[in-house]
Design a protein around this motif. Structure first.
Motif, PDB file in Angstrom:
ATOM      1  N   UNK A  68       0.839  -1.214   0.000  1.00  0.00           N
ATOM      2  CA  UNK A  68       0.000   0.000   0.000  1.00  0.00           C
ATOM      3  C   UNK A  68       0.869   1.258   0.000  1.00  0.00           C
ATOM      4  N   UNK A  69       2.005   1.233   0.713  1.00  0.00           N
ATOM      5  CA  UNK A  69       2.920   2.379   0.706  1.00  0.00           C
ATOM      6  C   UNK A  69       3.488   2.594  -0.698  1.00  0.00           C
ATOM      7  N   UNK A  70       3.871   1.511  -1.367  1.00  0.00           N
ATOM      8  CA  UNK A  70       4.420   1.625  -2.724  1.00  0.00           C
ATOM      9  C   UNK A  70       3.385   2.216  -3.676  1.00  0.00           C
ATOM     10  N   UNK A  71       2.126   1.841  -3.511  1.00  0.00           N
ATOM     11  CA  UNK A  71       1.056   2.410  -4.348  1.00  0.00           C
ATOM     12  C   UNK A  71       0.943   3.914  -4.127  1.00  0.00           C
ATOM     13  N   UNK A  72       1.086   4.341  -2.882  1.00  0.00           N
ATOM     14  CA  UNK A  72       1.048   5.775  -2.581  1.00  0.00           C
ATOM     15  C   UNK A  72       2.250   6.486  -3.203  1.00  0.00           C
ATOM     16  N   UNK A  73       3.408   5.851  -3.148  1.00  0.00           N
ATOM     17  CA  UNK A  73       4.611   6.438  -3.737  1.00  0.00           C
ATOM     18  C   UNK A  73       4.430   6.599  -5.245  1.00  0.00           C
ATOM     19  N   UNK A  74       3.842   5.610  -5.897  1.00  0.00           N
ATOM     20  CA  UNK A  74       3.654   5.674  -7.352  1.00  0.00           C
ATOM     21  C   UNK A  74       2.712   6.811  -7.767  1.00  0.00           C
ATOM     22  N   UNK A  75       1.864   7.276  -6.864  1.00  0.00           N
ATOM     23  CA  UNK A  75       0.932   8.373  -7.175  1.00  0.00           C
ATOM     24  C   UNK A  75       1.519   9.747  -6.848  1.00  0.00           C
ATOM     25  N   UNK A  76       2.699   9.779  -6.248  1.00  0.00           N
ATOM     26  CA  UNK A  76       3.276  11.043  -5.773  1.00  0.00           C
ATOM     27  C   UNK A  76       4.122  11.723  -6.848  1.00  0.00           C
ATOM     28  N   UNK A  77       4.072  13.059  -6.827  1.00  0.00           N
ATOM     29  CA  UNK A  77       4.974  13.875  -7.648  1.00  0.00           C
ATOM     30  C   UNK A  77       6.256  14.197  -6.880  1.00  0.00           C
ATOM     31  N   UNK A  78       6.137  14.234  -5.554  1.00  0.00           N
ATOM     32  CA  UNK A  78       7.256  14.643  -4.695  1.00  0.00           C
ATOM     33  C   UNK A  78       7.271  13.745  -3.465  1.00  0.00           C
ATOM     34  N   UNK A  79       8.389  13.119  -3.213  1.00  0.00           N
ATOM     35  CA  UNK A  79       8.580  12.343  -1.987  1.00  0.00           C
ATOM     36  C   UNK A  79       9.430  13.159  -1.030  1.00  0.00           C
ATOM     37  N   UNK A  80       9.036  13.155   0.245  1.00  0.00           N
ATOM     38  CA  UNK A  80       9.810  13.841   1.279  1.00  0.00           C
ATOM     39  C   UNK A  80      10.051  12.849   2.414  1.00  0.00           C
ATOM     40  N   UNK A 118      15.552   0.343 -13.403  1.00  0.00           N
ATOM     41  CA  UNK A 118      14.735   1.417 -13.959  1.00  0.00           C
ATOM     42  C   UNK A 118      13.560   1.668 -13.021  1.00  0.00           C
ATOM     43  N   UNK A 119      13.252   2.938 -12.850  1.00  0.00           N
ATOM     44  CA  UNK A 119      12.188   3.331 -11.915  1.00  0.00           C
ATOM     45  C   UNK A 119      10.813   2.996 -12.467  1.00  0.00           C
ATOM     46  N   UNK A 120       9.923   2.598 -11.568  1.00  0.00           N
ATOM     47  CA  UNK A 120       8.507   2.433 -11.903  1.00  0.00           C
ATOM     48  C   UNK A 120       7.703   3.637 -11.414  1.00  0.00           C
ATOM     49  N   UNK A 121       8.411   4.666 -10.951  1.00  0.00           N
ATOM     50  CA  UNK A 121       7.754   5.849 -10.399  1.00  0.00           C
ATOM     51  C   UNK A 121       7.670   6.920 -11.478  1.00  0.00           C
ATOM     52  N   UNK A 122       6.764   6.726 -12.413  1.00  0.00           N
ATOM     53  CA  UNK A 122       6.673   7.589 -13.584  1.00  0.00           C
ATOM     54  C   UNK A 122       6.224   9.006 -13.251  1.00  0.00           C
ATOM     55  N   UNK A 123       5.427   9.171 -12.194  1.00  0.00           N
ATOM     56  CA  UNK A 123       4.945  10.509 -11.822  1.00  0.00           C
ATOM     57  C   UNK A 123       5.980  11.309 -11.029  1.00  0.00           C
TER      58      UNK A 123
END
Length: 195
Positions: A68-80, A118-123
């Motif tokens: 669930x945390x990874x899903x939230x990360x994938x929706x983020x534009x900015x991680x802090x 390769x990143x899966x964090x496209x956003x």
């Protein structure tokens, strides 16, 4: 912009908590969208079990909270990331978060050579790391080899394809004056209000 804050400190009266509040104030001033993952409050289990390790090998995560945390990360534009540096590295709970959430099949994939990633964090556009420590900056760099920079920023975030990584290191916090700590908080609030 959607900001996801990963926060790790067990004491809600800590300076780290004041940093968290300053980040949130800045985001609100910018009319941004944010969410906080408070690892301590959410009782995240940082222990990598044999099932987690087998999942790592198969690139299939098994921990529902980590997924669930990874899903939230994938929706983020900015991680802090906000955390203290203890014994020159991040606390165990954040290390466990890295082990179980920055995970193949969730946030990155291996390339055909088996080494590159390769990143899966496209956003994701930005990652900001904010740390506190009592070690002087020059000592942390030259005596302890910038452990967080080497292990977390270069050895994990850049390796897995994250870009635009900034590190805000607040050093000698216990020895600093109340005025200096307040200035740091204001600077952080201002920085996040401008993003």
């Amino acid at each position: 912009m959607k900001t996801l804050i990963i926060y790790n400190h067990p004491y809600k009266e800590s300076y780290n908590h004041a940093i968290l509040e300053s980040v949130i104030k800045g985001i609100k001033k910018a009319h941004g969208d944010y969410e906080v993952i408070d690892l301590d409050k959410e009782n995240f289990n940082p222990v990598m079990t044999s099932a987690d390790l087998l999942g790592f090998v198969k690139h299939q995560a098994v921990d529902p909270m980590a997924i669930s945390y990874a899903e939230k990360i994938r929706k983020a534009d900015h991680l802090v990331f906000i955390f203290p540096i203890w014994w020159e590295l991040m606390p165990a709970m954040l290390k466990g978060f890295i082990d179980k959430v920055i995970y193949p099949g969730l946030t990155y994939d291996y390339k055909e050579n088996g080494l590159s990633m390769s990143s899966r964090l496209e956003k994701l556009k930005f990652t900001t790391v904010i740390t506190t420590m009592n070690t002087p900056k020059i000592m942390y760099k030259f005596t302890y080899g910038n452990a967080v920079k080497k292990a977390l920023i270069k050895g994990t975030f850049k390796k897995t394809g994250m870009k635009n990584i900034k590190w805000i290191s607040l050093n000698m916090v216990k020895m600093s004056t109340a005025q200096k700590r307040q200035k740091w908080l204001k600077n952080i609030e201002y920085k996040f209000a401008k993003i």
